[in-house]
Design a protein around this motif. Structure first.
Motif, short mmCIF file in Angstrom:
data_model
loop_
_atom_site.label_atom_id
_atom_site.label_comp_id
_atom_site.label_asym_id
_atom_site.label_seq_id
_atom_site.Cartn_x
_atom_site.Cartn_y
_atom_site.Cartn_z
N SER A 91 0.81 -1.22 0.00
CA SER A 91 0.00 0.00 0.00
C SER A 91 0.84 1.27 0.00
O SER A 91 0.29 2.37 -0.18
N ILE A 92 2.16 1.15 0.19
CA ILE A 92 3.03 2.34 0.20
C ILE A 92 4.11 2.29 -0.89
O ILE A 92 4.87 3.25 -1.04
N ILE A 93 4.19 1.19 -1.63
CA ILE A 93 5.15 1.08 -2.74
C ILE A 93 4.40 1.27 -4.05
O ILE A 93 3.42 0.57 -4.32
N THR A 94 4.84 2.22 -4.86
CA THR A 94 4.20 2.45 -6.16
C THR A 94 4.96 1.73 -7.27
O THR A 94 6.10 1.28 -7.07
N HIS A 129 14.01 1.92 -8.66
CA HIS A 129 14.86 1.41 -7.57
C HIS A 129 14.71 2.23 -6.29
O HIS A 129 15.68 2.51 -5.59
N ARG A 130 13.48 2.59 -5.96
CA ARG A 130 13.24 3.40 -4.77
C ARG A 130 12.20 2.76 -3.84
O ARG A 130 11.57 3.45 -3.03
N SER A 131 12.04 1.45 -3.93
CA SER A 131 10.99 0.79 -3.15
C SER A 131 11.40 0.45 -1.73
O SER A 131 10.55 0.32 -0.85
N LEU A 143 11.38 -3.58 5.25
CA LEU A 143 11.90 -2.71 4.20
C LEU A 143 13.24 -2.11 4.65
O LEU A 143 13.44 -1.81 5.83
N ASP A 144 14.13 -1.92 3.68
CA ASP A 144 15.43 -1.30 4.00
C ASP A 144 15.27 0.19 4.30
O ASP A 144 16.06 0.77 5.03
N PHE A 145 14.25 0.81 3.70
CA PHE A 145 13.96 2.21 3.94
C PHE A 145 12.54 2.51 3.47
O PHE A 145 11.94 1.71 2.74
N ALA A 146 12.00 3.62 3.90
CA ALA A 146 10.65 3.99 3.48
C ALA A 146 10.62 4.25 1.98
O ALA A 146 11.49 4.95 1.44
N PRO A 147 9.67 3.68 1.26
CA PRO A 147 9.61 3.83 -0.19
C PRO A 147 9.64 5.29 -0.62
O PRO A 147 8.96 6.14 -0.04
N GLY A 148 10.48 5.58 -1.61
CA GLY A 148 10.57 6.92 -2.16
C GLY A 148 11.56 7.83 -1.47
O GLY A 148 11.84 8.93 -1.96
N THR A 149 12.13 7.39 -0.34
CA THR A 149 13.04 8.27 0.42
C THR A 149 14.49 8.10 0.03
O THR A 149 15.31 8.99 0.30
N LYS A 150 14.84 6.98 -0.58
CA LYS A 150 16.23 6.72 -0.96
C LYS A 150 16.25 5.96 -2.29
O LYS A 150 15.22 5.53 -2.80
N TRP A 151 17.47 5.81 -2.80
CA TRP A 151 17.69 4.97 -3.98
C TRP A 151 18.60 3.83 -3.59
O TRP A 151 19.60 4.02 -2.88
N ALA A 152 18.27 2.62 -4.02
CA ALA A 152 19.16 1.47 -3.86
C ALA A 152 18.84 0.49 -4.98
O ALA A 152 17.68 0.09 -5.14
N TYR A 153 19.86 0.12 -5.74
CA TYR A 153 19.65 -0.81 -6.85
C TYR A 153 18.91 -2.03 -6.34
O TYR A 153 19.30 -2.66 -5.35
N ASN A 191 17.13 -5.67 -7.26
CA ASN A 191 16.67 -6.84 -8.00
C ASN A 191 15.27 -7.25 -7.54
O ASN A 191 14.44 -7.66 -8.34
N SER A 192 15.03 -7.13 -6.23
CA SER A 192 13.73 -7.54 -5.70
C SER A 192 12.59 -6.70 -6.30
O SER A 192 11.49 -7.22 -6.54
N GLY A 193 12.85 -5.41 -6.57
CA GLY A 193 11.83 -4.58 -7.20
C GLY A 193 11.43 -5.10 -8.56
O GLY A 193 10.25 -5.09 -8.93
N TYR A 194 12.41 -5.57 -9.32
CA TYR A 194 12.10 -6.08 -10.66
C TYR A 194 11.54 -7.49 -10.62
O TYR A 194 10.80 -7.90 -11.53
N LEU A 195 11.83 -8.24 -9.57
CA LEU A 195 11.15 -9.52 -9.37
C LEU A 195 9.67 -9.28 -9.11
O LEU A 195 8.80 -9.99 -9.64
N LEU A 196 9.38 -8.25 -8.31
CA LEU A 196 7.98 -7.92 -8.03
C LEU A 196 7.27 -7.40 -9.28
O LEU A 196 6.11 -7.74 -9.54
#
Length: 474
Positions: free
Chosen positions: A113-116, A123-125, A156-166, A168-173
């Protein structure tokens, strides 16, 4: 001994390009363990292509231009393109959350509900990726939902949209999302929406179970000995890195997304032309993360590229054009695909571009390891900040002398460790990938203050860490 090839300052002819490029690639095969295929093109016109090394070392089968290679994370731009296809079909909205399309059972709403969709593409999820657990799970067949399980269970490693981190999991989703929204497999959607319409008959989702003609095997080189790459079932990386292709097909793809036609301009702009404010990586706004691509500006040229790494394979897909034009016929395109982890695709790309532009290059030659280093290496040890990661340097010894240990750190996690040996006091080369080098470039108050990693990445010392090992350089 190092030799150089010079090209006249005026634009080189095609025959001059081909001659110098052949000498360069031949040198990489002889001295840098290159095994793979390359294409250099200007727009849709191929200027040079060549293959080298072996597709299968056990049977001495040589690579050809038509050899099919795993392309690793170059896959991500195809996944991004499929998402944009669904946007064009009004089946997905970029600013919608994941929970708009997936049920609680498919992906927990606490995160969904917080990841777009935009967060995933850029790469900001903040989604966790279980790097340390991959060897335990990537060798057997699984569904995208099963692959995502470890990513979902962790915080989560960080709140979505607050940072950038490459990610792979985002593209799996994103892969899972494509399958749920379309009701079809990623492989089938890729074929229907992209590869069939573009005639890319050598490009598809790889499958270990299928007998695939002209598919290269992947290799590593350890302690001077070739080994088969560790097995990975391609159902694991899927839309984050499971595709297979040829240099010819990837050239065709790059031409297709460099101009309106296959995609309308609106979607090319969304993919890489018009970044959102949260996609910039540098204060001067010259580098940003696009959808499945990385974009930067250097030397009055706009560079659009992405590399790939997967067990036993390396890849680089690159396009650049002068900043004062978007004419696709002015774009230089380089595709480098390799079936071993010991060569340097990005370096090959850089030199092929230089050849096309008439810039002097240095031909590969044998590297001789410096037997001893006179410098006190405690003045080099420490942490150095690069645009996308940090490098932490320490030193140790192996049987042949001193070695530099370079730990690549992203979001406070070590994501890669490189061991390098001295070629000179200031230049160190990676033992398992000797084209990758670290150069000590600047000094302040007797300490190293700046590093160059590869050809263009520069990092500056960020902390007075002091000596972290007691290694004598001599």
């Amino acid at each position: 001994m190092t030799t150089s090839t010079l090209i006249a300052p005026s634009a080189p002819t095609r025959s001059e390009i081909q001659k110098t490029a052949k000498e360069f690639i031949d040198g990489h095969v002889a001295f840098r363990d290159f095994s793979g295929a390359v294409i250099l093109a200007k727009g849709d016109q191929v200027l040079f292509s060549q293959a080298g090394g072996f597709a299968d070392r056990e049977w001495n089968v040589p690579n050809t231009i038509d050899t099919r290679f795993r392309i690793g994370s170059v896959t991500k731009q195809f996944t991004a393109a499929l998402i944009l296809r669904l946007v064009a079909q009004r089946r997905i909205t970029l600013e919608a959350t994941v929970s708009t399309y997936l049920t609680e059972d498919q992906f927990p709403a606490e995160k969904g509900s917080i990841i777009t969709i935009h967060h995933l593409l850029a790469h900001r999820s903040g989604l966790y990726f279980p790097s340390e657990d991959i060897p335990k799970v990537d060798s057997f067949r699984q569904t995208p939902k099963e692959t995502l399980k470890l990513c979902i269970e962790a915080p989560l490693d960080f709140a979505p949209g607050t940072k950038w981190a490459y990610s792979n999991s985002g593209y799996l989703l994103l892969t899972f999302l494509i399958e749920v929204v379309t009701g079809d497999t990623f492989a089938a959607v890729l074929k229907r929406e992209i590869t069939d319409p573009l005639g890319m008959t050598d490009t598809f989702h790889d499958d270990n179970r299928v007998i695939t003609q002209r598919r290269a095997r992947g290799y590593d080189k350890k302690a001077g000995q070739w080994t088969n790459a560790v097995h990975v079932d391609m159902s694991f990386p899927t839309g984050a890195g499971a595709m297979i292709s040829t240099v010819t097909d990837l050239h065709r793809w790059t031409v297709a997304i460099s101009k309106p036609g296959f995609f309308e301009q609106e979607y090319l702009d969304l993919m890489y032309n018009v970044p959102k404010d949260d996609m910039f990586m540098t204060d001067d706004r010259t580098e940003y993360v696009a959808y499945g691509l990385m974009v930067s500006v250097a030397n009055d040229r706009r560079i659009i590229r992405h590399g790939g790494v997967i067990n036993g394979f390396l890849s680089d897909l690159y396009r650049c054009h002068p900043t004062d034009t978007t004419d696709p016929s002015e774009s230089l395109i380089v595709v480098v695909l390799a079936n071993n982890s010991a060569c340097g695709p990005a370096s090959i790309t850089r030199n092929l571009v230089s050849i096309a532009l008439g810039i002097a290059i240095t031909l590969p030659s044998a590297i001789t390891r410096l037997p001893a280093v006179a410098r006190d290496l405690s003045v080099v040890e420490g942490s150095y900040k690069f645009p996308l990661y940090d490098i932490r340097l320490t030193f140790a010894k192996d049987d042949d002398g001193v070695v530099m240990k370079a730990e690549v750190v992203m979001n406070e996690k070590v994501v890669q460790t490189l061991l390098l040996a001295p070629e000179s006091e200031d230049v160190w080369y990676a033992l398992e990938q000797n084209e990758l080098k670290v150069e000590l470039t600047s000094w302040v108050d007797g300490k190293c203050s700046e590093l160059r990693m590869g050809a263009t990445q520069v990092g500056t010392r960020v902390a007075e860490d002091g000596p972290v090992s007691a290694v004598s350089a001599a």
